[in-house]
Design a protein around this motif. Structure first.
Motif, PDB file in Angstrom:
ATOM      1  N   ASN A   1      50.494  42.167  43.950  1.00 58.42           N
ATOM      2  CA  ASN A   1      48.614  41.603  43.883  1.00 58.42           C
ATOM      3  C   ASN A   1      48.135  42.793  43.919  1.00 58.42           C
ATOM      4  O   ASN A   1      46.922  42.656  43.661  1.00 58.42           O
ATOM      5  CB  ASN A   1      48.933  40.872  45.257  1.00 58.42           C
ATOM      6  CG  ASN A   1      49.020  39.365  44.959  1.00 58.42           C
ATOM      7  OD1 ASN A   1      48.422  38.740  44.405  1.00 58.42           O
ATOM      8  ND2 ASN A   1      50.207  38.897  45.608  1.00 58.42           N
ATOM      9  N   ALA A   2      48.828  43.693  43.240  1.00 58.25           N
ATOM     10  CA  ALA A   2      47.745  45.461  43.601  1.00 58.25           C
ATOM     11  C   ALA A   2      46.552  45.544  42.063  1.00 58.25           C
ATOM     12  O   ALA A   2      46.849  44.192  41.480  1.00 58.25           O
ATOM     13  CB  ALA A   2      48.514  46.519  42.945  1.00 58.25           C
ATOM     14  N   GLY A   3      45.283  45.553  42.302  1.00 57.32           N
ATOM     15  CA  GLY A   3      44.517  45.705  41.392  1.00 57.32           C
ATOM     16  C   GLY A   3      43.331  44.593  41.441  1.00 57.32           C
ATOM     17  O   GLY A   3      42.831  44.048  40.785  1.00 57.32           O
ATOM     18  N   HIS A   4      43.678  43.769  42.595  1.00 53.35           N
ATOM     19  CA  HIS A   4      42.540  42.693  42.819  1.00 53.35           C
ATOM     20  C   HIS A   4      40.971  43.104  42.781  1.00 53.35           C
ATOM     21  O   HIS A   4      41.345  43.276  44.081  1.00 53.35           O
ATOM     22  CB  HIS A   4      42.755  41.912  44.164  1.00 53.35           C
ATOM     23  CG  HIS A   4      43.311  40.181  43.545  1.00 53.35           C
ATOM     24  ND1 HIS A   4      45.397  40.421  43.607  1.00 53.35           N
ATOM     25  CD2 HIS A   4      43.129  39.610  43.253  1.00 53.35           C
ATOM     26  CE1 HIS A   4      45.459  39.137  43.132  1.00 53.35           C
ATOM     27  NE2 HIS A   4      44.430  38.938  42.525  1.00 53.35           N
ATOM     28  N   ILE A   5      40.304  44.201  42.420  1.00 50.45           N
ATOM     29  CA  ILE A   5      39.263  44.688  42.593  1.00 50.45           C
ATOM     30  C   ILE A   5      37.969  43.382  43.015  1.00 50.45           C
ATOM     31  O   ILE A   5      37.631  43.849  43.524  1.00 50.45           O
ATOM     32  CB  ILE A   5      38.748  45.273  40.990  1.00 50.45           C
ATOM     33  CG1 ILE A   5      37.116  45.844  41.053  1.00 50.45           C
ATOM     34  CG2 ILE A   5      38.463  43.961  40.402  1.00 50.45           C
ATOM     35  CD1 ILE A   5      37.642  47.397  42.118  1.00 50.45           C
ATOM     36  N   GLY A   6      38.249  42.492  42.494  1.00 54.66           N
ATOM     37  CA  GLY A   6      37.814  41.197  42.683  1.00 54.66           C
ATOM     38  C   GLY A   6      37.119  41.436  44.464  1.00 54.66           C
ATOM     39  O   GLY A   6      36.185  40.438  44.484  1.00 54.66           O
ATOM     40  N   HIS A   7      38.320  41.923  45.224  1.00 55.95           N
ATOM     41  CA  HIS A   7      38.167  41.489  46.836  1.00 55.95           C
ATOM     42  C   HIS A   7      38.333  42.696  47.518  1.00 55.95           C
ATOM     43  O   HIS A   7      38.077  42.944  48.421  1.00 55.95           O
ATOM     44  CB  HIS A   7      39.578  40.209  46.943  1.00 55.95           C
ATOM     45  CG  HIS A   7      39.246  39.435  46.251  1.00 55.95           C
ATOM     46  ND1 HIS A   7      38.726  37.765  46.171  1.00 55.95           N
ATOM     47  CD2 HIS A   7      40.148  37.993  45.139  1.00 55.95           C
ATOM     48  CE1 HIS A   7      38.433  37.094  45.963  1.00 55.95           C
ATOM     49  NE2 HIS A   7      39.811  37.567  45.161  1.00 55.95           N
ATOM     50  N   VAL A   8      37.239  43.590  46.449  1.00 53.06           N
ATOM     51  CA  VAL A   8      36.350  44.456  47.172  1.00 53.06           C
ATOM     52  C   VAL A   8      35.378  44.272  47.823  1.00 53.06           C
ATOM     53  O   VAL A   8      34.784  43.552  47.057  1.00 53.06           O
ATOM     54  CB  VAL A   8      36.681  45.995  46.409  1.00 53.06           C
ATOM     55  CG1 VAL A   8      35.727  47.047  46.771  1.00 53.06           C
ATOM     56  CG2 VAL A   8      37.620  46.302  45.449  1.00 53.06           C
ATOM     57  N   VAL A   9      35.374  44.956  48.824  1.00 53.77           N
ATOM     58  CA  VAL A   9      34.413  44.327  49.607  1.00 53.77           C
ATOM     59  C   VAL A   9      33.007  45.410  49.033  1.00 53.77           C
ATOM     60  O   VAL A   9      32.751  46.404  49.776  1.00 53.77           O
ATOM     61  CB  VAL A   9      33.966  44.411  51.551  1.00 53.77           C
ATOM     62  CG1 VAL A   9      32.324  44.196  51.761  1.00 53.77           C
ATOM     63  CG2 VAL A   9      35.305  43.709  51.505  1.00 53.77           C
ATOM     64  N   VAL A  10      31.884  45.028  48.699  1.00 51.65           N
ATOM     65  CA  VAL A  10      30.664  45.235  48.179  1.00 51.65           C
ATOM     66  C   VAL A  10      29.077  45.014  49.129  1.00 51.65           C
ATOM     67  O   VAL A  10      28.728  46.391  49.160  1.00 51.65           O
ATOM     68  CB  VAL A  10      30.055  44.885  46.464  1.00 51.65           C
ATOM     69  CG1 VAL A  10      31.147  45.077  45.850  1.00 51.65           C
ATOM     70  CG2 VAL A  10      30.004  43.952  46.830  1.00 51.65           C
TER      71      VAL A  10
END
Lengths: 316, 316
Positions: free
Chosen positions: A162-171
């Motif tokens: 599951n590495a790469g899930h940039i969509g769930h980095v908290v902004v």
């Protein structure tokens, strides 16, 4: 690990809107391509038969070559590398044994399945905007926000693929709730339906059935709320890419997916936020570009799982 | 790439407060250890002579074994892998050719230098809290907030050797300015001096010369502002680790450095924020623990750059 495969590879891209397939030569060129809309109302076996007919068609179109393997990008979530897939937008498949079924259909060939956004990242690294660079984030900004990471020249899988899930980095820790259960994730802000909902709340075409593409069109025409929604998405993307660049020492972020076609409306506020936050000396050189392979990134990346498995495939 | 070295390795840890060295056996045990405070007022050559005397002393203490190499963790920034170092907290060294000087002193031996927080991550992965796991973030929370990434079982360097900088993941885009020029980075909030400054603004021991250790002590005694400062740091750490876990599919985050010794005062709010934001199914299993090797993490990691170079050293 594997040595390069000299035969063409059957590449498959499975998403909520389309089932696509190509036959890809070892050098990366697609010599045949087929797609059909993803059937919305079929059960698991009906979906499988639809896919199988696409595969037969594309292989015939390529002249029925001897295949070197099968590479697949599929919407998540899935178990990995076993690839029992449960794509969010394909309700007919829940824990569908995709890899096992493909192995049965193509006996003796390597069959490798990964997340569709991971395949976009691989495609862009192998033959697209990240070619020749060692550290690349590939992204898909569309109904969701997905991604994949190539670091030190190799695809990163992480503990469970599951590495790469940039969509769930908290902004924005106080931001809107995310479907994952968290709050303020990039995806919660920048996914197409999220943008549309935000713009409608602000008075843009309230109550109408509209999409992210309509929003981008109106933004281009100068609608202030639509333009503000695109800025909101661009800013969130810029912050997340700044965090990823600092953490992973990236050289390139390549963005695909429908919303990436919004051009300067999205990329200008993205750049502004990125340059505000990516300030460590080494992070200033990162470039953010549209995916160079367009709609084909995922298929080319799926093929590369087999053709360039030494860099992109770390499982059995 | 390298095969394991059967001889002991000279490990060096260079920071703003101490110069430390150890002789480390191939299995990871330190058989000799020396340290001196980092001289505050020496020029580049004076610092080098101080370091050299520490090295001679520790090698003699170990019985002057035949060494297999030299591994070094040094405060950043530095060029990498050439290791011309300009440690923030050692003003006497600016573009000091550390690797070249050590090669001159230990001719014929491999000399490998990396960021000190990267060495902590390597040490914790090799012989500490991340042992046996493939995907580990090692962190140092102290005067600054640094880190290193081991993914898919290998140290990630990134484009310029700067991967792992968790301290510059954005946790609050409207947060305080960071020394890097950005805003709302984890380090801007959670570094010891940042916490102290915040607490003093809120009325804790204003105007007194105090440290993060004093703050933790007062927090433990129940001082409400000091406790709030620790919660603020813990929350920022939890958000940043959630983002890193989502992006990199981590299994373990191991935290070293002075502030990590604050125990539940830091780890409780950290856990709360982490579990609020790390909600993807795969992210729920991540564990955050204190560095298991304590003060020795960096030295053990520096030794591993040589002893286990197949996993931790990707340069010439």
């Amino acid at each position: 690990m594997s040595t390069p495969v000299p035969a063409p590879v059957l590449a498959i891209d499975i998403g909520g809107t389309k089932l696509a397939a190509a036959v890809v030569e070892p050098g990366g060129r697609a010599v045949a391509y087929e797609r059909v809309p993803t059937p919305a109302d079929l059960d698991a076996e009906g979906l499988w038969r639809t896919l199988a007919s696409v595969l037969d068609k594309v292989v015939a179109e390529a002249g029925a070559p001897g295949l070197g393997g099968v590479g697949v990008g599929c919407g998540g979530p899935m178990t990995w590398p076993a690839a029992e897939v449960s794509p969010l937008n394909i309700p007919g498949w829940r824990a569908f044994p995709l890899r096992e079924r493909l192995r049965g259909r193509y006996p003796g060939l390597p069959v490798r399945v990964h997340n569709d956004a991971v395949c976009v990242a691989v495609g862009e690294h192998w033959r697209g905007a990240g070619r020749g660079r060692g550290n690349v984030l590939g992204m898909v900004v569309s109904t969701g926000v997905g991604g994949g990471l190539v670091l030190d020249g190799r695809l990163i899988d992480g503990a469970s693929g599951n590495a790469g899930h940039i969509g769930h980095v908290v902004v924005d820790p106080e931001g809107p709730p995310c479907k994952c259960g968290g709050r303020g994730c990039l995806e919660a802000i920048a996914r197409g339906p999220g943008l549309v909902a935000w713009a409608q709340e602000q008075g843009w075409r309230p109550g109408q059935p509209v999409t992210g593409v309509d929003l981008a069109t109106d933004a281009r025409r100068g609608h202030p709320v639509a333009a503000a929604a695109m800025r909101r998405a661009g800013r969130a993307l810029g912050i997340a890419i700044a965090s990823a660049t600092h953490l992973c020492d990236l050289e390139v972020a390549a963005i695909g997916g429908g919303l990436s076609q919004a051009g300067a409306l999205l990329f200008d506020p993205l750049e502004e936020a990125l340059r505000t936050h990516a300030r460590m000396h080494y992070a200033r050189q990162v470039s953010v570009v549209p995916a160079a392979l367009g709609q084909m990134s995922g298929l080319i990346g799926a093929a590369a799982l087999v053709i360039a498995g030494d860099r992109y495939w770390n499982a059995d």
